[in-house]
Design a protein around this motif. Structure first.
Motif, mmCIF file in Angstrom:
data_model
loop_
_atom_site.group_PDB
_atom_site.id
_atom_site.type_symbol
_atom_site.label_atom_id
_atom_site.label_comp_id
_atom_site.label_asym_id
_atom_site.label_seq_id
_atom_site.Cartn_x
_atom_site.Cartn_y
_atom_site.Cartn_z
ATOM 1 N N GLY A 49 26.867 31.330 -3.342
ATOM 2 C CA GLY A 49 26.849 30.297 -4.349
ATOM 3 C C GLY A 49 28.109 30.134 -5.195
ATOM 4 O O GLY A 49 28.249 29.590 -6.294
ATOM 5 N N ASP A 50 29.061 30.835 -4.951
ATOM 6 C CA ASP A 50 30.520 30.747 -5.635
ATOM 7 C C ASP A 50 31.703 30.085 -4.862
ATOM 8 O O ASP A 50 31.511 29.897 -3.592
ATOM 9 C CB ASP A 50 31.146 31.924 -5.699
ATOM 10 C CG ASP A 50 30.347 33.044 -6.831
ATOM 11 O OD1 ASP A 50 29.834 32.510 -7.780
ATOM 12 O OD2 ASP A 50 30.081 34.194 -6.433
ATOM 13 N N ILE A 51 32.291 29.063 -5.790
ATOM 14 C CA ILE A 51 33.295 28.251 -5.206
ATOM 15 C C ILE A 51 34.647 29.121 -5.166
ATOM 16 O O ILE A 51 35.123 29.326 -6.123
ATOM 17 C CB ILE A 51 33.238 26.915 -5.738
ATOM 18 C CG1 ILE A 51 32.067 26.256 -6.257
ATOM 19 C CG2 ILE A 51 34.194 25.977 -5.162
ATOM 20 C CD1 ILE A 51 31.302 25.887 -4.672
ATOM 21 N N ALA A 52 35.307 28.908 -3.783
ATOM 22 C CA ALA A 52 36.656 29.525 -3.818
ATOM 23 C C ALA A 52 37.555 29.027 -3.053
ATOM 24 O O ALA A 52 37.133 27.819 -2.271
ATOM 25 C CB ALA A 52 36.236 30.989 -3.395
ATOM 26 N N LYS A 53 38.794 29.253 -2.946
ATOM 27 C CA LYS A 53 39.763 28.692 -2.240
ATOM 28 C C LYS A 53 40.493 29.832 -1.486
ATOM 29 O O LYS A 53 40.542 30.867 -2.198
ATOM 30 C CB LYS A 53 40.510 27.512 -2.758
ATOM 31 C CG LYS A 53 41.433 28.136 -3.783
ATOM 32 C CD LYS A 53 42.054 26.991 -4.480
ATOM 33 C CE LYS A 53 42.746 27.411 -5.723
ATOM 34 N NZ LYS A 53 43.351 26.137 -6.389
ATOM 35 N N CYS A 54 41.169 29.808 -0.612
ATOM 36 C CA CYS A 54 42.054 30.949 0.161
ATOM 37 C C CYS A 54 43.438 30.174 0.539
ATOM 38 O O CYS A 54 43.701 29.056 1.090
ATOM 39 C CB CYS A 54 41.349 31.390 1.440
ATOM 40 S SG CYS A 54 42.323 32.669 2.396
ATOM 41 N N ASP A 55 44.517 31.088 0.219
ATOM 42 C CA ASP A 55 45.818 30.612 0.399
ATOM 43 C C ASP A 55 46.574 30.982 1.820
ATOM 44 O O ASP A 55 45.556 31.791 2.449
ATOM 45 C CB ASP A 55 46.935 30.987 -0.876
ATOM 46 C CG ASP A 55 46.986 32.659 -0.752
ATOM 47 O OD1 ASP A 55 46.960 33.340 0.304
ATOM 48 O OD2 ASP A 55 47.491 33.162 -1.658
ATOM 49 N N GLU A 56 47.589 30.778 2.134
ATOM 50 C CA GLU A 56 47.927 31.184 3.652
ATOM 51 C C GLU A 56 48.160 32.261 3.511
ATOM 52 O O GLU A 56 48.366 33.187 4.970
ATOM 53 C CB GLU A 56 49.292 30.503 3.821
ATOM 54 C CG GLU A 56 50.544 30.758 2.966
ATOM 55 C CD GLU A 56 50.563 30.065 1.652
ATOM 56 O OE1 GLU A 56 51.370 30.478 0.963
ATOM 57 O OE2 GLU A 56 49.677 29.329 1.288
ATOM 58 N N ASN A 57 48.219 33.573 2.664
ATOM 59 C CA ASN A 57 48.362 34.893 2.907
ATOM 60 C C ASN A 57 46.903 35.622 3.041
ATOM 61 O O ASN A 57 46.962 36.768 2.920
ATOM 62 C CB ASN A 57 49.169 35.501 1.640
ATOM 63 C CG ASN A 57 50.748 34.889 1.976
ATOM 64 O OD1 ASN A 57 51.059 35.011 3.033
ATOM 65 N ND2 ASN A 57 51.410 34.398 0.682
ATOM 66 N N GLY A 58 45.971 34.813 2.752
ATOM 67 C CA GLY A 58 44.720 35.573 2.729
ATOM 68 C C GLY A 58 44.088 35.855 1.385
ATOM 69 O O GLY A 58 42.877 36.863 1.322
ATOM 70 N N TYR A 59 44.948 35.541 0.469
ATOM 71 C CA TYR A 59 44.402 35.781 -0.949
ATOM 72 C C TYR A 59 43.465 34.815 -1.543
ATOM 73 O O TYR A 59 43.624 33.373 -1.150
ATOM 74 C CB TYR A 59 45.505 35.987 -1.986
ATOM 75 C CG TYR A 59 46.312 37.040 -2.015
ATOM 76 C CD1 TYR A 59 45.784 38.164 -2.885
ATOM 77 C CD2 TYR A 59 47.128 37.427 -1.037
ATOM 78 C CE1 TYR A 59 46.464 39.281 -2.693
ATOM 79 C CE2 TYR A 59 47.691 38.649 -1.002
ATOM 80 C CZ TYR A 59 47.489 39.693 -1.743
ATOM 81 O OH TYR A 59 48.086 40.953 -1.921
ATOM 82 N N PHE A 60 42.183 35.060 -1.931
ATOM 83 C CA PHE A 60 41.142 34.402 -2.353
ATOM 84 C C PHE A 60 41.232 34.150 -3.922
ATOM 85 O O PHE A 60 41.579 34.835 -4.536
ATOM 86 C CB PHE A 60 39.604 34.720 -1.955
ATOM 87 C CG PHE A 60 39.548 34.418 -0.615
ATOM 88 C CD1 PHE A 60 38.670 33.566 -0.197
ATOM 89 C CD2 PHE A 60 40.131 35.455 0.446
ATOM 90 C CE1 PHE A 60 38.184 33.310 1.277
ATOM 91 C CE2 PHE A 60 39.777 35.165 1.868
ATOM 92 C CZ PHE A 60 38.898 34.106 2.204
ATOM 93 N N TYR A 61 40.802 32.821 -4.269
ATOM 94 C CA TYR A 61 40.905 32.429 -5.763
ATOM 95 C C TYR A 61 39.456 31.983 -6.072
ATOM 96 O O TYR A 61 38.901 31.026 -5.673
ATOM 97 C CB TYR A 61 41.873 31.373 -6.005
ATOM 98 C CG TYR A 61 43.387 32.031 -5.776
ATOM 99 C CD1 TYR A 61 44.043 32.479 -6.712
ATOM 100 C CD2 TYR A 61 43.942 31.957 -4.491
ATOM 101 C CE1 TYR A 61 45.225 32.950 -6.627
ATOM 102 C CE2 TYR A 61 45.210 32.581 -4.380
ATOM 103 C CZ TYR A 61 46.123 32.977 -5.471
ATOM 104 O OH TYR A 61 47.256 33.519 -5.210
ATOM 105 N N LEU A 62 38.904 32.285 -7.020
ATOM 106 C CA LEU A 62 37.438 31.923 -7.474
ATOM 107 C C LEU A 62 37.693 30.822 -8.252
ATOM 108 O O LEU A 62 38.304 30.794 -9.422
ATOM 109 C CB LEU A 62 36.445 32.986 -8.108
ATOM 110 C CG LEU A 62 35.300 32.882 -8.229
ATOM 111 C CD1 LEU A 62 34.400 32.938 -6.664
ATOM 112 C CD2 LEU A 62 34.719 34.179 -8.857
#
Length: 554
Positions: A439-452
Motif C-alpha cells: 500500500g506504499d508508493i516508492a521508487k528505486c534508483d539505479e543503485n538499488g536504493y528505494f525512496y518512499l
C-alpha cells in the motif's frame, strides 16, 4: 525486479539468510541467555537484570502458565508500557509454547475488547494503571486468568514500595477497578519457582505473535507471525548489524528502547535481535516526558537509539539534549513513519551521527529495507531491501515500474506473515502468490536504493494530480517556527480535493499567510496548502506516528 542492490551491499552482508538457523525463538533465547549469562539484559528506572536472571524469571513464569490450565498455542495478552516485567512475561509466554498478543495500554475498552475477542485470548498480563479498562469488558471475552502488575514491581524492595505508592496515591494514576479474581505478577513468579517447567516442542511454523495492525486504516487485524517469520527478519537485520556490532563482543553497546516493546519495530529489533547480540536495553517507560527522557540518557553512554521522526524531533527540541555525550553513539535509526530531512540534518549536526532511515510494516515482521550504517549523510532513501527479500514496484495498471518511476511496493520473503487471523478475504487482498502489497508508493534508483513517496491511501488528488503529504510536511518542517505538521486532502467543488495543513507552531507570531508563502517557495501551485489550522498538538499513534486519518475524518 532484478536485485540491483546486491552490488552495493557491505562485503560482510550475504545475499541470502538461513531462516532456519534456530529451531524457534525459544532456541535463540536459550542460546543467548547462556552465552551472555553475566551480562546486563535490561535496565529500567535504575534497576538492571542480567541475562541469567531473565532466563530464571521467564522460566518461572512459563512454569506458572503451564500449570495454570493453559495449553500450548493459547493466546496470552500483554498490556503494559516498557517495564522489566515486559520481557519476563514475553519470553515466559513463548517458552510455554504459547502465542503472545501485544496490546497497546492506551486502548479504550472498545478497542481492547475487539482485540481480545478476535484473538480468543485466554489470559492477560496487565499493569494496574489500565486495569479499569479491562474490568469494563472482561465478561465479554474468553479471558480465564488476569495477572496484575504495578509499575515498580521489579525494582528494589524500597524503590518498589515508594514507586507504587507515589503512582497510586500521590499521582493518582491508578483509576478504581474491580478484578477480584486477578493474581499478582510477582505471585505468579513465586509460584512458578516451585513448579516444574516442561520445555514444549515448538515448530518454526508455530504461531509466535498475533501482532495487531494499528487500525489507522480500518478495523485492527491480527497479523499471524510465526517463529520462522520473526527469526527470518531477525537474521536479515543481523546481517546489517553485524557490520558494526560483533556477536561475540563483551557487552559494551547499550541500546535505548524508547519505542514501546508492544510495537512490532521495538519488539523485533530492540527486544529480539539484540538478545542475539547480547546488548543491554535501556527501557524508557514514558518517552513523552522528554525532560525525564533526556535526564535518563545523561546517565548512560548509549550506542544505539531507535525511534520515529517525532521522537527524534522531540529530543532535539528538549533543553539539555544537545549537551549529552554522543561519543559512543554508533547509529540512530528511524522507522514507523518517514524521517524528515530537517530533523535528520539537525540530528546529525547535534550528534555527529547520521540518522538512518528504514522501512517496514507489521505484516513483514517488520523490516523490509534499511540504509547501511556506513552512509555519511541523510539521503531521503529508505535504503536497500534486506537479504532474502524480493521487491517489485507496480504501476496503476499492474505493470512493473521502470527505474526512477513510482509504483506500489510489493514484497516477498520468509519474513512475510502467513495472513490475518480469521480474515481470509483481507489476507487474499494483500497477499497474492506469496507477494504482499504494502500500500506504499516508492521508487528505486539505479543503485538499488528505494525512496518512499507516500502511503497510497494518504495520497491527495488535486485536479487529477497526485499530491503526497510527506513532501509537503517536509517542506513545512523546514520553517524554524514550526514544530510539526500534517497535510491531508479536504473536498473541493472545483479541484476535487485541496491540501489542508495542520500545524503545531513554536511561536504564535507565525500566521497562516506566512505558512502558505513559505510553502509557495518550495512547492508547485497545486501542492501548496489552501488552508492552515494551528493546533497545540496533533493526534498520534502509540509510537508517535501522526494520524492523518483522524484529522481527515474531522
Amino acid at each position: 525486479m532484478e536485485k540491483v542492490w546486491l552490488k552495493n551491499y557491505h562485503p560482510a552482508v550475504s545475499a541470502e539468510i538461513d531462516p532456519d538457523r534456530y529451531t524457534s525463538l525459544v532456541d535463540l533465547f536459550e542460546q543467548s541467555t547462556k552465552k551472555f549469562a553475566d551480562k546486563t539484559s535490561y535496565i529500567n528506572m535504575g534497576k538492571s537484570i542480567t541475562f541469567a536472571e531473565l532466563d530464571i524469571l521467564s522460566k518461572q513464569f512459563a512454569a506458572y502458565l503451564q500449570n495454570s490450565g493453559f495449553k500450548s498455542g493459547d493466546a496470552i495478552g500483554i498490556m503494559m508500557p516498557n517495564l522489566l516485567q515486559y520481557p519476563v512475561a514475553l519470553f515466559g509466554i513463548l517458552r510455554a509454547g504459547m502465542t503472545v498478543v501485544n496490546i497497546n495500554p492506551l486502548y479504550t475498552s472498545r478497542e481492547l475488547k475487539h482485540q481480545l475477542v478476535d484473538a480468543n485470548a485466554k489470559g492477560i498480563i496487565i499493569v494496574e494503571n489500565f486495569a479499569h479498562v479491562l474490568a469494563d469488558i472482561l465478561q465479554d471475552t474468553a479471558i480465564e486468568k488476569v495477572i496484575l502488575t504495578s509499575l515498580g514491581d521489579m525494582l528494589s524492595p524500597v524503590k518498589k514500595v515508594l514507586t507504587n505508592f507515589v503512582v497510586k496515591y500521590i499521582k493518582k494514576l491508578v483509576p478504581k477497578y474491580s478484578l477480584p479474581q486477578a493474581e499478582s505478577f510477582l505471585a505468579t513468579l513465586e509460584k512458578g519457582s516451585g513448579l516444574i517447567y516442561t520445555r514444549p516442542e515448538i515448530a518454526n511454523s508455530d504461531l509466535a505473535f498475533l501482532q495487531y495492525t494499528g487500525g489507522t486504516t480500518g478495523v485492527s487485524k491480527g497479523a499471524m507471525l510465526t517463529h520462522r517469520n520473526m527469526l527470518a527478519n531477525l537474521e536479515q537485520i543481523s546481517q546489517i548489524l553485524s557490520t558494526i556490532v560483533d556477536e561475540s563482543y563483551e557487552g559494551d553497546d547499550l541500546v535505548v528502547t524508547a519505542l514501546p516493546l508492544y510495537h512490532i519495530f521495538a519488539l523485533q529489533v530492540n527486544c529480539l535481535t539484540f538478545i542475539k547480540f547480547g546488548c543491554p536495553n535501556l527501557l524508557i517507560t514514558n518517552p513523552r516526558d522528554m525532560r525525564g527522557f533526556v535526564a535518563e540518557l545523561a546517565k548512560y553512554p548509549f550506542s544505539i537509539i531507535l525511534g520515529v521522526n517525532t521522537l527524534f524531533n522531540g529530543l532535539l527540541n528538549t533543553p539539555g539534549f544537545d549537551r549529552l555525550n554522543f561519543k559512543k553513539l554508533k547509529f540512530s535509526l528511524g522507522g514507523g513513519a518517514a524521517v524528515q530531512r530537517p530533523v535528520a540534518e539537525k540530528w546529525q549536526a547535534v550528534t555527529n551521527k547520521v540518522l538512518l532511515e528504514g522501512y517496514g510494516l507489521t505484516e513483514c515482521a517488520p523490516v523490509v529495507s534499511v540504509n547501511p550504517p556506513q552512509i555519511e549523510k541523510y539521503t531521503g532513501s529508505i535504503g536497500m531491501p534486506l537479504p532474502s527479500i524480493e521487491v517489485k514496484l507496480l504501476d496503476e495498471h499492474g505493470n512493473e515500474a521502470d527505474t526512477g518511476e513510482s509504483g506500489e511496493m510489493w514484497v516477498k520473503g520468509p519474513n512475510v506473515m502467513t495472513g490475518y487471523l480469521n480474515r481470509p478475504e483481507a489476507t487474499a487482498e494483500i497477499i497474492k502468490d506469496g507477494w504482499l502489497a504494502t500500500g506504499d508508493i516508492a521508487k528505486c534508483d539505479e543503485n538499488g536504493y528505494f525512496y518512499l513517496v507516500d502511503r497510497k491511501k494518504d495520497m491527495i488528488l488535486v485536479s487529477g494530480f497526485n499530491v503526497f503529504p510527506n513532501e509537503i510536511e517536509e517542506v513545512v518542517a523546514m520553517h524554524e517556527n514550526i514544530v510539526e505538521a500534517a497535510a491531508v486532502g479536504v473536498p473541493h467543488e472545483v479541484s476535487g480535493e485541496v491540501v489542508k495543513l495542520f500545524v503545531v507552531r513554536r511561536s504564535e507570531n507565525i500566521t497562516e499567510k506566512e505558512v502558505i508563502e513559505h510553502c509557495r517557495k518550495y512547492l508547485t501551485g497545486y501542492k501548496v496548502p489552501k488552508k492552515v489550522e494551528f493546533r497545540n498538538e496533533l493526534p498520534k499513534s502509540n509510537v508517535g506516528k501522526i494520524l492523518r486519518r483522524e484529522l481527515r475524518d474531522e
